[in-house]
Design an enzyme around this catalytic site. Structure first.
Site, PDB file in Angstrom:
ATOM      1  N   HIS A 143       0.957  -1.147   0.007  1.00 47.02           N
ATOM      2  CA  HIS A 143       0.156  -0.012   0.078  1.00 47.02           C
ATOM      3  C   HIS A 143       0.736   1.347  -0.035  1.00 47.02           C
ATOM      4  O   HIS A 143       2.077   1.223   0.972  1.00 47.02           O
ATOM      5  CB  HIS A 143      -0.910   0.125   1.319  1.00 47.02           C
ATOM      6  CG  HIS A 143      -1.660  -1.161   1.414  1.00 47.02           C
ATOM      7  ND1 HIS A 143      -1.107  -2.447   1.802  1.00 47.02           N
ATOM      8  CD2 HIS A 143      -2.750  -1.560   1.234  1.00 47.02           C
ATOM      9  CE1 HIS A 143      -2.001  -3.209   1.807  1.00 47.02           C
ATOM     10  NE2 HIS A 143      -3.413  -2.718   1.475  1.00 47.02           N
ATOM     11  N   ASP A 181     -27.644  20.525 -24.737  1.00 47.69           N
ATOM     12  CA  ASP A 181     -28.376  21.481 -23.843  1.00 47.69           C
ATOM     13  C   ASP A 181     -29.218  22.394 -24.719  1.00 47.69           C
ATOM     14  O   ASP A 181     -30.460  22.688 -24.286  1.00 47.69           O
ATOM     15  CB  ASP A 181     -27.328  22.430 -23.037  1.00 47.69           C
ATOM     16  CG  ASP A 181     -26.764  21.717 -22.041  1.00 47.69           C
ATOM     17  OD1 ASP A 181     -27.393  20.983 -21.205  1.00 47.69           O
ATOM     18  OD2 ASP A 181     -25.353  22.457 -21.592  1.00 47.69           O
TER      19      ASP A 181
HETATM   20  P1  NAP Z   1     -23.234  31.550 -15.244  1.00 48.45           P
HETATM   21  O1  NAP Z   1     -22.257  31.157 -16.531  1.00 48.45           O
HETATM   22  O2  NAP Z   1     -22.497  31.818 -13.958  1.00 48.45           O
HETATM   23  O3  NAP Z   1     -23.972  32.541 -15.471  1.00 48.45           O
HETATM   24  C1  NAP Z   1     -24.793  33.220 -14.542  1.00 48.45           C
HETATM   25  C2  NAP Z   1     -25.795  34.154 -15.086  1.00 48.45           C
HETATM   26  O4  NAP Z   1     -26.591  34.703 -13.990  1.00 48.45           O
HETATM   27  C3  NAP Z   1     -24.912  35.586 -15.570  1.00 48.45           C
HETATM   28  O5  NAP Z   1     -25.513  36.222 -16.446  1.00 48.45           O
HETATM   29  C4  NAP Z   1     -25.182  36.631 -14.221  1.00 48.45           C
HETATM   30  O6  NAP Z   1     -25.162  38.197 -14.539  1.00 48.45           O
HETATM   31  C5  NAP Z   1     -26.576  36.213 -13.725  1.00 48.45           C
HETATM   32  N1  NAP Z   1     -26.791  36.153 -12.287  1.00 48.45           N
HETATM   33  C6  NAP Z   1     -26.305  35.467 -11.317  1.00 48.45           C
HETATM   34  N2  NAP Z   1     -26.607  36.011 -10.054  1.00 48.45           N
HETATM   35  C7  NAP Z   1     -27.402  37.088 -10.286  1.00 48.45           C
HETATM   36  C8  NAP Z   1     -28.135  37.834  -9.592  1.00 48.45           C
HETATM   37  N3  NAP Z   1     -27.910  37.653  -8.083  1.00 48.45           N
HETATM   38  N4  NAP Z   1     -29.049  38.837 -10.060  1.00 48.45           N
HETATM   39  C9  NAP Z   1     -28.933  38.970 -11.493  1.00 48.45           C
HETATM   40  N5  NAP Z   1     -28.221  38.101 -12.257  1.00 48.45           N
HETATM   41  C10 NAP Z   1     -27.606  37.077 -11.794  1.00 48.45           C
HETATM   42  O7  NAP Z   1     -23.842  30.130 -14.800  1.00 48.45           O
HETATM   43  P2  NAP Z   1     -24.642  29.081 -15.952  1.00 48.45           P
HETATM   44  O8  NAP Z   1     -23.602  28.052 -16.406  1.00 48.45           O
HETATM   45  O9  NAP Z   1     -24.970  29.912 -17.222  1.00 48.45           O
HETATM   46  O10 NAP Z   1     -25.748  28.527 -15.259  1.00 48.45           O
HETATM   47  C11 NAP Z   1     -26.964  29.442 -14.753  1.00 48.45           C
HETATM   48  C12 NAP Z   1     -28.057  28.642 -14.292  1.00 48.45           C
HETATM   49  O11 NAP Z   1     -28.333  27.619 -15.190  1.00 48.45           O
HETATM   50  C13 NAP Z   1     -27.684  27.481 -13.054  1.00 48.45           C
HETATM   51  O12 NAP Z   1     -27.660  28.041 -11.858  1.00 48.45           O
HETATM   52  C14 NAP Z   1     -28.540  26.271 -13.322  1.00 48.45           C
HETATM   53  O13 NAP Z   1     -29.456  26.410 -12.694  1.00 48.45           O
HETATM   54  C15 NAP Z   1     -28.988  26.337 -14.813  1.00 48.45           C
HETATM   55  N6  NAP Z   1     -28.697  25.140 -15.496  1.00 48.45           N
HETATM   56  C16 NAP Z   1     -29.506  24.391 -15.580  1.00 48.45           C
HETATM   57  C17 NAP Z   1     -29.312  23.162 -16.547  1.00 48.45           C
HETATM   58  C18 NAP Z   1     -30.164  22.154 -16.662  1.00 48.45           C
HETATM   59  O14 NAP Z   1     -29.905  20.971 -17.420  1.00 48.45           O
HETATM   60  N7  NAP Z   1     -31.547  22.062 -16.203  1.00 48.45           N
HETATM   61  C19 NAP Z   1     -28.051  23.015 -17.212  1.00 48.45           C
HETATM   62  C20 NAP Z   1     -27.288  24.136 -17.070  1.00 48.45           C
HETATM   63  C21 NAP Z   1     -27.514  25.343 -16.171  1.00 48.45           C
HETATM   64  P3  NAP Z   1     -24.039  38.496 -14.719  1.00 48.45           P
HETATM   65  O15 NAP Z   1     -23.385  38.495 -16.089  1.00 48.45           O
HETATM   66  O16 NAP Z   1     -24.434  39.910 -14.437  1.00 48.45           O
HETATM   67  O17 NAP Z   1     -22.800  37.978 -13.553  1.00 48.45           O
END
Ligand code: NAP
Length: 522
Positions: A123, A341
């Protein structure tokens, strides 16, 4: 791990009930002053057993001297367990130990009648030992050694491949396992490569080595009893990836359809070099039958780059999005790369409208957020002709997204707008692509004041799936709108991957059920 006869036998009964086929009794804690207890346990063991007293210098808990340890092993050995485990280092170091061990195990020159086999083990809890191959040779050459056991801490997923190679090359029954978070593949795929056994804890919280998982996890989640030499291997590549729900849905899908596959978490650190080297090594190692992967944050753009450098067939829309989440290898060895997606975000809305993907040119879509998820969603709708407005807290990011997605093939339009403008939006479809409203801040919503447009003609879609019904969806439902949950998107993107890998329809109902169970257990 034995503390007392009562506890050990109770645990042994549970192990047998949960489907273990052998028990390793670790007598480290009792060998010094209760070696008669070890004898009783071997005598009453509900299953064939291995007796091990692992010394502290080899990562165990026995702190006493070697004569005491040897005496305890000898006494346990006289009761004929299936195997006695002795460290190679101890066996090589002491002629006295070899002589005593040879008295109780089966070998060519044994005069007593015993069936106990000797496991020689090695190990390393830090790394792959530099003299690994020499250790294997020493075990292979020791006439009394019936089983070779090697365990070392994996530093990357690539270490698993050497464990598989040792198993394939072995002339004696062999156990080759990688410890730590990178070593799960070696534990799950041990049977595929002909290992004597794999170890599992009674449950995920009572394990005896880093990276070991519980019996139910290895048997039910990772399908231990169904795996064989031809099992195809899939996984989810990400960093971190241990909380991904994808292994639960895809392994349940393999069970449901009878497909000979297994799906593993594949942690790869976030640099391109790690991704390229690890994925390349897994794909190149043909005995693994590694046939595909889901790829998640932070590697979605790395997958595209990998595909470009390795002549993969890449869906043009994935290239335009700049991110891909699906890899598969066809029967001719050709790599394919896609992004499932965008379709998973497009199809539930088309279904709710009763239209095909190419019948949405008059659709006005409001997308909230401009991150990675929004990019795939916006590209999918605009490509199929819809007019998309991206509302984002940081306007420049929305503008960047619109500009970078513009292409000749895009039939619809993309406009950027500040988040504050959302209340006045005139869209039919609203899609939240921000984390606002996600667990644990479930009272938050990106639309505290629902736009007037949200009425019985509207469709409100939240990509969040934890919780399944977000506040946004509850408010929209109350206003009469049709609602779609992120669970549906998650199920659809996984189903599209499953179909590419297996050539079969995905059991989507089962996927949704498993996902609900996973979410309920958080
Ligand atoms: P990301 O790249 O970090 O983007 C997040 C976005 O949300 C950015 O446009 C950000 O704005 C905005 N945001 C975050 N916090 C905020 C707040 N408090 N007020 C206003 N705007 C806010 O994240 P992502 O990968 O796109 O994922 C986003 C969400 O998609 C995830 O939370 C997840 O639940 C969902 N998702 C779901 C699936 C599914 O299969 N169902 C797959 C992928 C993602 P800024 O540009 O101003 O920072």
């Amino acid at each position: 791990m034995v503390d007392s006869i009562e506890q050990a036998l109770a645990d042994g009964a549970i192990a047998a009930e949960r489907g273990a086929q052998m028990i390793e009794w670790r007598i480290d804690r009792i060998a010094a002053d209760q070696s008669d207890a070890a004898e009783s346990i071997v005598n009453q063991s509900p299953l064939p057993c291995i007796v091990t007293c692992r010394a502290a210098w080899e990562g165990g808990e026995f702190e006493g001297d070697e004569p005491t340890r040897l005496a305890a092993l000898e006494r346990a050995g006289l009761n004929q367990p299936a195997y006695l485990d002795i460290e190679l280092a101890a066996y090589q170091r002491s002629a006295n130990l070899r002589q005593k061990v040879h008295l109780v195990v089966d070998h060519d020159k044994q005069v007593r009648s015993t069936s106990t086999g000797l496991i020689l083990s090695s190990h390393d809890f830090q790394r792959r030992p530099s003299d690994l191959i020499r250790r294997v040779a020493a075990m292979a050459e020791a006439p009394a050694c019936r089983v070779i056991k090697l365990a070392w801490r994996a530093r990357s997923l690539r270490d698993n491949l050497e464990a598989f190679e040792l198993l394939r090359a072995a002339h004696k029954p062999t156990i080759a396992l990688c410890m730590g978070p990178f070593g799960l593949a070696s534990r799950v795929l041990a049977g595929k490569f002909g290992a004597l056994l794999t170890f599992a804890g009674l449950d995920d919280d009572s394990v005896t080595a880093p990276g070991q998982v519980g019996l139910e996890t290895i048997k039910r989640l990772y399908r231990w009893d169904s795996l064989g030499p031809r099992t195809q291997v899939f996984g989810v590549i990400g960093w971190p990836v241990e909380h991904s729900m994808s292994p639960a849905i895809h392994n349940a899908g393999f069970d449901e359809t009878g497909f000979d596959g297994v799906y593993l978490p594949m942690p790869i650190p976030d640099q391109w070099e790690s991704f390229k080297a690890t994925l390349g090594a897994w794909l190149d190692y043909k005995p693994l039958d590694f046939r595909g992967a889901s790829v998640t944050i932070p590697h979605k753009h790395h997958l595209l780059r990998f595909g470009e450098e390795n002549s993969a067939r890449i869906n043009p829309l994935a290239r335009q999005i700049g991110a891909a989440n699906t890899l598969w290898v066809d029967d001719c060895g050709q790599l394919h790369i896609d992004n499932t997606d965008y379709a998973a975000a497009l199809d539930p809305v088309c279904q709710a409208l009763g239209r095909g993907r190419d019948e949405i040119a008059d659709l006005e879509v409001a997308v909230i957020g401009a991150g990675g998820a929004a990019r795939a969603v916006v590209a999918g709708y605009a490509h199929h002709g819809a007019s998309v407005t991206v509302y984002n807290r940081t306007l420049e990011r929305a503008e960047q997204l619109a500009t970078s997605l513009a292409s000749d093939e895009q039939r619809g339009s993309i406009t950027a707008a500040p988040l504050e403008a959302l209340a006045g939006a005139h869209a039919t479809v609203f899609i939240n692509c921000t984390p606002i409203g996600m667990h644990p801040k479930t009272q938050a919503t990106p639309l505290p004041e629902l736009p007037r447009a949200i009425n019985s003609d509207a469709i409100v879609f939240d990509t969040i799936y934890n919780p399944i019904e977000t506040r946004l969806l509850a408010d929209a439902r109350a206003a009469g709108a049709k609602v779609i949950s992120g669970l549906e998107m998650f199920v659809r993107q996984g189903a599209a991957q499953f179909e590419r890998w297996t050539g079969q329809s995905a059991p989507v109902e089962r996927f949704a059920e498993v996902l609900r169970e996973q979410l309920a257990s958080l």
